[in-house]
Design an enzyme around this catalytic site. Structure first.
Site, mmCIF file in Angstrom:
data_model
loop_
_atom_site.group_PDB
_atom_site.id
_atom_site.type_symbol
_atom_site.label_atom_id
_atom_site.label_comp_id
_atom_site.label_asym_id
_atom_site.label_seq_id
_atom_site.Cartn_x
_atom_site.Cartn_y
_atom_site.Cartn_z
ATOM 1 N N GLY A 34 0.783 -1.235 0.000
ATOM 2 C CA GLY A 34 0.000 0.000 0.000
ATOM 3 C C GLY A 34 0.815 1.286 0.000
ATOM 4 O O GLY A 34 0.364 2.314 -0.495
ATOM 5 N N GLU A 39 4.303 4.635 5.239
ATOM 6 C CA GLU A 39 3.100 3.792 5.289
ATOM 7 C C GLU A 39 1.921 4.497 4.621
ATOM 8 O O GLU A 39 1.833 5.730 4.663
ATOM 9 C CB GLU A 39 2.718 3.548 6.760
ATOM 10 N N ASP A 40 1.015 3.743 4.072
ATOM 11 C CA ASP A 40 -0.194 4.362 3.526
ATOM 12 C C ASP A 40 -1.202 4.669 4.626
ATOM 13 O O ASP A 40 -1.821 5.720 4.635
ATOM 14 C CB ASP A 40 -0.831 3.495 2.424
ATOM 15 N N ASP A 79 -4.064 1.895 11.102
ATOM 16 C CA ASP A 79 -5.441 1.538 11.416
ATOM 17 C C ASP A 79 -5.474 1.072 12.877
ATOM 18 O O ASP A 79 -5.538 1.892 13.795
ATOM 19 C CB ASP A 79 -5.848 0.455 10.416
ATOM 20 N N LYS A 92 -6.298 6.551 10.939
ATOM 21 C CA LYS A 92 -7.679 6.323 11.385
ATOM 22 C C LYS A 92 -7.645 6.109 12.887
ATOM 23 O O LYS A 92 -7.709 4.979 13.357
ATOM 24 C CB LYS A 92 -8.205 5.028 10.744
ATOM 25 N N PHE A 144 -14.351 2.658 4.838
ATOM 26 C CA PHE A 144 -13.511 1.757 4.048
ATOM 27 C C PHE A 144 -13.010 2.517 2.827
ATOM 28 O O PHE A 144 -13.759 2.794 1.903
ATOM 29 C CB PHE A 144 -14.271 0.498 3.629
ATOM 30 N N VAL A 145 -11.726 2.880 2.866
ATOM 31 C CA VAL A 145 -11.178 3.704 1.786
ATOM 32 C C VAL A 145 -10.241 2.901 0.895
ATOM 33 O O VAL A 145 -9.555 1.989 1.357
ATOM 34 C CB VAL A 145 -10.432 4.954 2.329
ATOM 35 N N ARG A 178 -5.947 -0.187 -6.130
ATOM 36 C CA ARG A 178 -4.726 0.499 -5.672
ATOM 37 C C ARG A 178 -4.317 1.602 -6.640
ATOM 38 O O ARG A 178 -3.614 2.537 -6.271
ATOM 39 C CB ARG A 178 -3.566 -0.505 -5.563
HETATM 40 C C1 PRP Z 1 -2.341 -2.222 5.510
HETATM 41 C C2 PRP Z 1 -1.560 -0.919 5.522
HETATM 42 C C3 PRP Z 1 -0.750 -1.009 6.782
HETATM 43 C C4 PRP Z 1 -1.622 -1.832 7.698
HETATM 44 C C5 PRP Z 1 -2.293 -0.924 8.669
HETATM 45 O O1 PRP Z 1 -1.542 -3.179 4.918
HETATM 46 O O2 PRP Z 1 -0.744 -0.799 4.393
HETATM 47 O O3 PRP Z 1 0.483 -1.640 6.561
HETATM 48 O O4 PRP Z 1 -2.587 -2.494 6.872
HETATM 49 O O5 PRP Z 1 -3.190 -1.624 9.499
HETATM 50 P P1 PRP Z 1 -2.966 -1.851 11.053
HETATM 51 O O6 PRP Z 1 -2.624 -0.523 11.659
HETATM 52 O O7 PRP Z 1 -4.288 -2.376 11.505
HETATM 53 O O8 PRP Z 1 -1.865 -2.857 11.228
HETATM 54 P P2 PRP Z 1 -2.084 -4.598 4.419
HETATM 55 O O9 PRP Z 1 -1.747 -5.623 5.447
HETATM 56 O O10 PRP Z 1 -3.510 -4.466 4.006
HETATM 57 O O11 PRP Z 1 -1.165 -4.909 3.171
HETATM 58 P P3 PRP Z 1 -1.037 -4.117 1.789
HETATM 59 O O12 PRP Z 1 -0.325 -2.807 2.081
HETATM 60 O O13 PRP Z 1 -0.211 -5.025 0.955
HETATM 61 O O14 PRP Z 1 -2.427 -3.895 1.241
#
Ligand code: PRP
Length: 181
Positions: free
Chosen positions: A43, A98-99, A102, A130, A154-155, A167
């Site tokens: 991400g 990081e994107d 959460d 968030k 949900f974004v 993406r």
């Molecule tokens: C997403 C996002 C962060 C993480 C945040 O990654 O890129 O790394 O979740 O969530 P958290 O704070 O609850 O840990 P994901 O695991 O979806 O992988 P991706 O980036 O490959 O989509």
């Protein structure tokens, strides 16, 4: 606007403008420190690509891939390393890119991992935060720089996916409920 998008939360222009501001702040913070920007895949990729071009000091980049979600819309509570760094971080100023933060699980895991690796400093810049979703045991997990605080919707887009889709959208949008319900 795409048919599966309820609302554009952050336009391409808004993202671009905020990333320029973050780039200026990070340039000041890291001038002369040759930071190691670590993109957290997948991400973080579009954010990393845009942000690094706005940081006007010498830096290097690396990539980690971790996953905490699988294909669900809810976190599994576990983090898996899919790809580790390709170089040691000893004495380096590490900046995770990081994107989204959460529940805070991923960031907490990355910080714990870096504890044993002797970096000079470890910080995080995160495009989206968030805070409403932070889990009780990760309340204290807070990125050092945040692009935007967003509500608990949900974004997708600009790196963020639903089941590996969307993406490539150039903006951040709220996904329509019927797509994931
Ligand atoms: C997403 C996002 C962060 C993480 C945040 O990654 O890129 O790394 O979740 O969530 P958290 O704070 O609850 O840990 P994901 O695991 O979806 O992988 P991706 O980036 O490959 O989509």
């Amino acid at each position: 606007m795409e048919s599966f998008i309820e609302e554009v939360l952050l336009s391409k222009e808004a993202l671009q403008q905020r990333i320029q501001e973050l780039g200026r702040e990070l340039t000041q913070e890291y001038a002369g420190k040759r930071p190691l920007l670590v993109c957290v895949l997948k991400g973080g990729m579009p954010f990393m690509a845009a942000l690094m071009q706005e940081i006007a000091t010498e830096l290097s980049i690396d990539f980690m891939a971790v996953s905490s979600y699988g294909n669900q819309t809810q976190s599994s509570g576990e983090v898996e390393i899919l790809k580790d760094l390709s170089q040691p971080v000893t004495g380096r100023h590490v900046l995770f890119v990081e994107d989204i933060v959460d529940t805070g699980l991923t960031l907490k895991y990355l910080y714990n991992l870096m504890d044993s690796r002797d970096a000079a400093s470890v910080k995080t810049v995160c495009l989206l935060d968030k805070p409403a979703r932070r889990s009780p045991q990760h309340q204290g997990v807070q990125p050092d720089w945040v692009g935007f605080e967003i509500p608990d919707e949900f974004v997708v887009g600009f790196g963020l996916d639903y089941q590996e889709r969307y993406r490539n959208l150039p903006y951040i949008g709220v996904l329509k409920h019927e797509i994931y319900e």
